[in-house]
Enzyme design. Structure first.
Site, PDB file in Angstrom:
ATOM      1  N   ARG A  90       7.814   0.537 -11.989  1.00  0.00           N
ATOM      2  CA  ARG A  90       8.513  -0.035 -13.292  1.00  0.00           C
ATOM      3  C   ARG A  90       8.152   0.134 -14.768  1.00  0.00           C
ATOM      4  NH1 ARG A  90       8.738  -5.982 -10.259  1.00  0.00           N
ATOM      5  NH2 ARG A  90       6.732  -5.403  -9.427  1.00  0.00           N
ATOM      6  N   SER A 128      10.415 -10.007  -8.072  1.00  0.00           N
ATOM      7  CA  SER A 128      10.595 -11.171  -7.413  1.00  0.00           C
ATOM      8  C   SER A 128      10.143 -12.698  -8.224  1.00  0.00           C
ATOM      9  CB  SER A 128      10.576 -11.130  -6.368  1.00  0.00           C
ATOM     10  OG  SER A 128      11.110 -10.201  -5.232  1.00  0.00           O
TER      11      SER A 128
END
Ligand code: ADP
Length: 163
Positions: A90, A128
């Site tokens: 990311r 998450s």
């Protein structure tokens, strides 16, 4: 035949994970999503629940399969007769940890390579952990999760709060 293992906690699976799964499925003959059963963490969802959700939302991808594992990732990859590990990157903050893990795995299993897919910019901020925080404060989840996963997260948070 190239087989990839995409390992992770997937607690819960996000649209960022889904993007990596779909792109890997286009490149590889076979993709095995490895859901980590980690005794030292207390996940929101059991490993069985995480596997089930992943199976549901990847059912349209014929070459994708979901399994759980514990122990060393390289042992699981050998068990699966896979060729590569796929991880998503990311941001630069992911890089250090991912590089360390890839190099450690390479020393333990020189026959297995790790490949990295850079995140889709739409999901570069998404994790998450963030999603769980939003859920606990009843924020909207549809921009981050598959509708079925969002429903399960809301249900789970409700149950936890009623205890
Ligand atoms: P872990 O606990 O092993 O990091 P995660 O379920 O958090 O497991 O992530 C599994 C993999 O998916 C990791 O390689 C992670 O970098 C990647 N990933 C997580 N979120 C995203 C995202 N939004 N976009 C792309 N890759 C992601």
């Amino acid at each position: 035949m190239a087989t990839a293992v995409y390992p992770g906690s997937f607690d819960p699976v996000t649209l960022g994970h889904m993007d990596i799964i779909e792109r890997t499925a286009q490149m590889m003959d076979h993709v095995i999503i490895g859901v980590l059963h980690n005794n030292s963490k207390t996940p929101l969802f059991s490993v069985e629940e995480r596997v089930k959700m992943l199976e549901e939302i990847t059912s349209h991808l014929d070459n994708v399969e979901v399994r759980f594992f514990h122990g060393l990732l390289v042992d699981f990859v050998h068990e699966c007769h896979a060729d590569v590990i796929v991880r998503g990157l990311r941001a630069i903050t992911d890089f250090e940890y991912e590089l360390q893990m890839a190099q450690t795995n390479r020393v333990m299993a020189p026959d297995i390579d790790t490949i990295f897919l850079t995140t889709n910019l739409r999901y570069s901020y998404l994790s998450s952990t963030t999603v769980k925080e939003i859920a606990f404060f009843h924020g909207k989840l549809e921009a981050f999760l598959h509708p079925e996963v969002a429903r399960r997260v809301e249900e789970k948070v409700k149950k936890l709060k009623n205890h």
